[in-house]
Motif scaffolding. Structure first.
Motif, mmCIF file in Angstrom:
data_model
loop_
_atom_site.group_PDB
_atom_site.id
_atom_site.type_symbol
_atom_site.label_atom_id
_atom_site.label_comp_id
_atom_site.label_asym_id
_atom_site.label_seq_id
_atom_site.Cartn_x
_atom_site.Cartn_y
_atom_site.Cartn_z
ATOM 1 N N HIS A 104 -17.877 6.331 -2.837
ATOM 2 C CA HIS A 104 -17.716 4.958 -2.337
ATOM 3 C C HIS A 104 -17.092 4.048 -3.393
ATOM 4 O O HIS A 104 -16.229 3.236 -3.072
ATOM 5 C CB HIS A 104 -19.062 4.410 -1.859
ATOM 6 C CG HIS A 104 -19.552 5.104 -0.624
ATOM 7 N ND1 HIS A 104 -19.457 4.550 0.629
ATOM 8 C CD2 HIS A 104 -20.115 6.327 -0.460
ATOM 9 C CE1 HIS A 104 -19.940 5.402 1.524
ATOM 10 N NE2 HIS A 104 -20.356 6.483 0.879
ATOM 11 N N LEU A 105 -17.542 4.160 -4.632
ATOM 12 C CA LEU A 105 -16.870 3.478 -5.740
ATOM 13 C C LEU A 105 -16.019 4.522 -6.463
ATOM 14 O O LEU A 105 -16.515 5.273 -7.308
ATOM 15 C CB LEU A 105 -17.871 2.847 -6.706
ATOM 16 C CG LEU A 105 -17.270 2.256 -7.987
ATOM 17 C CD1 LEU A 105 -16.288 1.129 -7.677
ATOM 18 C CD2 LEU A 105 -18.367 1.779 -8.941
ATOM 19 N N SER A 106 -14.743 4.580 -6.108
ATOM 20 C CA SER A 106 -13.803 5.532 -6.706
ATOM 21 C C SER A 106 -12.891 4.764 -7.657
ATOM 22 O O SER A 106 -11.957 4.075 -7.232
ATOM 23 C CB SER A 106 -12.980 6.224 -5.621
ATOM 24 O OG SER A 106 -11.917 6.967 -6.182
ATOM 25 N N LEU A 107 -13.164 4.876 -8.954
ATOM 26 C CA LEU A 107 -12.380 4.130 -9.939
ATOM 27 C C LEU A 107 -10.937 4.614 -9.973
ATOM 28 O O LEU A 107 -10.007 3.813 -10.166
ATOM 29 C CB LEU A 107 -13.027 4.257 -11.317
ATOM 30 C CG LEU A 107 -14.472 3.748 -11.417
ATOM 31 C CD1 LEU A 107 -14.992 3.915 -12.836
ATOM 32 C CD2 LEU A 107 -14.573 2.290 -10.975
ATOM 33 N N GLY A 108 -10.730 5.910 -9.774
ATOM 34 C CA GLY A 108 -9.366 6.422 -9.722
ATOM 35 C C GLY A 108 -8.579 5.833 -8.569
ATOM 36 O O GLY A 108 -7.388 5.524 -8.700
ATOM 37 N N SER A 109 -9.238 5.642 -7.430
ATOM 38 C CA SER A 109 -8.567 5.048 -6.270
ATOM 39 C C SER A 109 -8.252 3.574 -6.509
ATOM 40 O O SER A 109 -7.175 3.089 -6.139
ATOM 41 C CB SER A 109 -9.451 5.199 -5.027
ATOM 42 O OG SER A 109 -9.677 6.568 -4.743
ATOM 43 N N LEU A 110 -9.185 2.859 -7.130
ATOM 44 C CA LEU A 110 -8.924 1.453 -7.431
ATOM 45 C C LEU A 110 -7.750 1.307 -8.394
ATOM 46 O O LEU A 110 -6.950 0.366 -8.275
ATOM 47 C CB LEU A 110 -10.177 0.796 -8.021
ATOM 48 C CG LEU A 110 -11.318 0.553 -7.037
ATOM 49 C CD1 LEU A 110 -12.563 0.058 -7.766
ATOM 50 C CD2 LEU A 110 -10.908 -0.444 -5.945
ATOM 51 N N SER A 111 -7.611 2.240 -9.330
ATOM 52 C CA SER A 111 -6.460 2.192 -10.238
ATOM 53 C C SER A 111 -5.150 2.409 -9.491
ATOM 54 O O SER A 111 -4.132 1.799 -9.817
ATOM 55 C CB SER A 111 -6.623 3.261 -11.330
ATOM 56 O OG SER A 111 -7.733 2.975 -12.153
ATOM 57 N N LEU A 112 -5.183 3.266 -8.466
ATOM 58 C CA LEU A 112 -3.981 3.533 -7.680
ATOM 59 C C LEU A 112 -3.496 2.293 -6.923
ATOM 60 O O LEU A 112 -2.299 2.136 -6.694
ATOM 61 C CB LEU A 112 -4.247 4.655 -6.664
ATOM 62 C CG LEU A 112 -4.330 6.085 -7.196
ATOM 63 C CD1 LEU A 112 -4.774 7.024 -6.071
ATOM 64 C CD2 LEU A 112 -2.983 6.536 -7.753
ATOM 65 N N ILE A 113 -4.426 1.429 -6.521
ATOM 66 C CA ILE A 113 -4.068 0.289 -5.680
ATOM 67 C C ILE A 113 -4.235 -1.046 -6.400
ATOM 68 O O ILE A 113 -4.174 -2.106 -5.772
ATOM 69 C CB ILE A 113 -4.898 0.283 -4.374
ATOM 70 C CG1 ILE A 113 -6.392 0.112 -4.667
ATOM 71 C CG2 ILE A 113 -4.657 1.579 -3.589
ATOM 72 C CD1 ILE A 113 -7.257 -0.049 -3.421
ATOM 73 N N GLU A 114 -4.446 -1.013 -7.702
ATOM 74 C CA GLU A 114 -4.795 -2.213 -8.464
ATOM 75 C C GLU A 114 -3.833 -3.375 -8.221
ATOM 76 O O GLU A 114 -4.254 -4.529 -8.037
ATOM 77 C CB GLU A 114 -4.849 -1.881 -9.949
ATOM 78 C CG GLU A 114 -5.247 -3.047 -10.835
ATOM 79 C CD GLU A 114 -5.450 -2.640 -12.278
ATOM 80 O OE1 GLU A 114 -5.890 -3.493 -13.077
ATOM 81 O OE2 GLU A 114 -5.163 -1.469 -12.618
ATOM 82 N N GLU A 115 -2.551 -3.086 -8.202
ATOM 83 C CA GLU A 115 -1.564 -4.171 -8.083
ATOM 84 C C GLU A 115 -1.567 -4.828 -6.703
ATOM 85 O O GLU A 115 -0.998 -5.908 -6.532
ATOM 86 C CB GLU A 115 -0.168 -3.629 -8.384
ATOM 87 C CG GLU A 115 0.326 -2.574 -7.401
ATOM 88 C CD GLU A 115 1.687 -2.027 -7.762
ATOM 89 O OE1 GLU A 115 2.306 -1.415 -6.875
ATOM 90 O OE2 GLU A 115 2.119 -2.223 -8.905
ATOM 91 N N LYS A 116 -2.229 -4.223 -5.734
ATOM 92 C CA LYS A 116 -2.249 -4.777 -4.378
ATOM 93 C C LYS A 116 -3.531 -5.533 -4.053
ATOM 94 O O LYS A 116 -3.624 -6.164 -3.001
ATOM 95 C CB LYS A 116 -2.050 -3.652 -3.359
ATOM 96 C CG LYS A 116 -0.722 -2.924 -3.514
ATOM 97 C CD LYS A 116 -0.461 -1.988 -2.361
ATOM 98 C CE LYS A 116 0.922 -1.353 -2.525
ATOM 99 N NZ LYS A 116 1.328 -0.582 -1.328
ATOM 100 N N VAL A 117 -4.518 -5.476 -4.946
ATOM 101 C CA VAL A 117 -5.842 -6.036 -4.666
ATOM 102 C C VAL A 117 -5.974 -7.429 -5.264
ATOM 103 O O VAL A 117 -5.610 -7.656 -6.419
ATOM 104 C CB VAL A 117 -6.942 -5.111 -5.218
ATOM 105 C CG1 VAL A 117 -8.324 -5.733 -5.034
ATOM 106 C CG2 VAL A 117 -6.885 -3.736 -4.547
ATOM 107 N N ARG A 118 -6.527 -8.348 -4.496
ATOM 108 C CA ARG A 118 -6.745 -9.712 -4.964
ATOM 109 C C ARG A 118 -8.175 -9.941 -5.448
ATOM 110 O O ARG A 118 -8.408 -10.752 -6.350
ATOM 111 C CB ARG A 118 -6.403 -10.695 -3.845
ATOM 112 C CG ARG A 118 -4.908 -10.696 -3.514
ATOM 113 C CD ARG A 118 -4.587 -11.449 -2.240
ATOM 114 N NE ARG A 118 -3.146 -11.449 -1.973
ATOM 115 C CZ ARG A 118 -2.585 -11.730 -0.803
ATOM 116 N NH1 ARG A 118 -3.358 -12.042 0.234
ATOM 117 N NH2 ARG A 118 -1.281 -11.696 -0.650
ATOM 118 N N ALA A 119 -9.155 -9.257 -4.846
ATOM 119 C CA ALA A 119 -10.554 -9.438 -5.252
ATOM 120 C C ALA A 119 -11.352 -8.197 -4.885
ATOM 121 O O ALA A 119 -11.065 -7.528 -3.885
ATOM 122 C CB ALA A 119 -11.159 -10.663 -4.587
#
Length: 322
Positions: free
Chosen positions: A127-142
């Motif tokens: 559920h908390l996938s840090l690798g996935s958040l890194s993949l989409i970091e530039e698209k996330v606002r919060a």
């Protein structure tokens, strides 16, 4: 996206045989449920995830007031008018090193539109996938996490905020409230004694539309009824339906299909979207078992697909049109 190194047929066969032998050894020598689940994962470790046909490449729908796309597991791309919310994003091939995807993500990270808020329900690796958040970091606002969750969140470029139960994060007209569920929030096991509040559900409100996201939860009628009393008229409840078995092991952590449907009634929602099945092996369930059981429960309770729907990986539905 990452690609797998090529290998010879002989090497692939040897890897598959090794995985089968390890899985058989685990399954026959250790009787506890976690070992049986581990055996199932080892058996698939060298398999490729099933492909998703005809993926959506432009998921933002200008004609939609409410749309939902199931990426897989607890990952849902939710659109309410011009706002985009992403739940528990997992785009990696594995979680927790050894747990392999059974089906590839139903949406590629590069096809994500800008995301106004990412909702993390709890700290578990699926559920908390840090690798996935890194993949989409530039698209996330919060990024929103439950109480205590920031201890496991790196310093990304987007804002990260803890939202304790019954508190609301707001940006303009978009309101997201943390609501109670019954699960666990630790990440590594050693932290279970102090990560006791790091799990949550969320209610999203925008322009008169209300969506409930349950994350992971066991059946807790009081939680669902209290959420209904504060948020009457939920338009869509996104509810997990698995893992199912063994039930005596799962019932304090996860709703099964029958309990998911009861939670849907407790919440008083207009529609339910089933999630959290057939993506990873985290139980002794057979592939397809949870949705089959859900359809049996639906028939028994007189529910058609207009009330409860079981999406395919990568399927997007417009639930309220402009």
């Amino acid at each position: 996206m990452a690609t797998r190194p090529s290998s010879s047929p002989a090497r692939s066969l040897a890897a598959a045989l090794l995985a089968t032998l390890l899985a058989t050894l685990l399954a026959t020598t250790v009787s506890c449920v976690p070992a049986r689940i581990l055996a199932g994962n080892v058996a698939t470790l060298f398999d490729s995830p099933r492909p998703v046909q005809s993926k959506v490449r432009a998921p933002y729908r200008p004609e939609a007031r409410l749309a939902a796309l199931w990426v897989g597991h607890a990952t849902v791309l939710l659109q309410i008018d011009d706002k985009v919310i992403l739940t528990d994003p997992v785009f990696t091939d594995t979680v927790g090193v050894i747990v392999k995807r059974l089906v590839e993500p139903g949406l590629d990270p590069e096809d994500l539109p800008p995301v106004d808020a990412v909702l993390i329900s709890h700290m578990h690796f699926d559920h908390l996938s840090l690798g996935s958040l890194s993949l989409i970091e530039e698209k996330v606002r919060a990024l929103l996490v439950p109480r205590g969750g920031l201890v496991y969140v790196p310093n990304y470029t987007f804002d990260s905020v803890e939202v304790p139960t019954w508190t609301t994060w707001q940006q303009g007209d978009l309101k997201i409230t943390a609501v109670p569920v019954w699960h666990s929030g630790y990440r590594y096991g050693l932290d279970r004694d102090w990560m006791t509040e790091s799990f949550t559900g969320y209610v999203v409100e925008y322009h008169g539309i209300t969506v409930y996201f349950g994350g992971d939860t066991a059946y807790a009628r009081d939680h669902f009824v209290k959420t209904r009393s504060r948020f009457p008229g939920i338009d869509l409840a996104i509810i997990p339906i698995a893992p199912v078995g063994p039930r005596e092991f799962m019932e304090t952590k996860h709703v099964g299909p029958a309990e998911a449907v009861q939670a849907f009634f407790d919440l008083g929602a207009r529609r339910m979207m089933a999630i959290h099945f057939d993506t990873f092996i985290n139980s002794t369930d057979a592939f397809g078992e949870a949705p089959r059981e859900l359809r049996r429960v639906m028939a028994a309770r007189g529910l058609g697909p207009d009330r409860v729907f079981v999406p395919r990986h990568g399927e997007q539905r417009v639930l309220i049109a402009r």
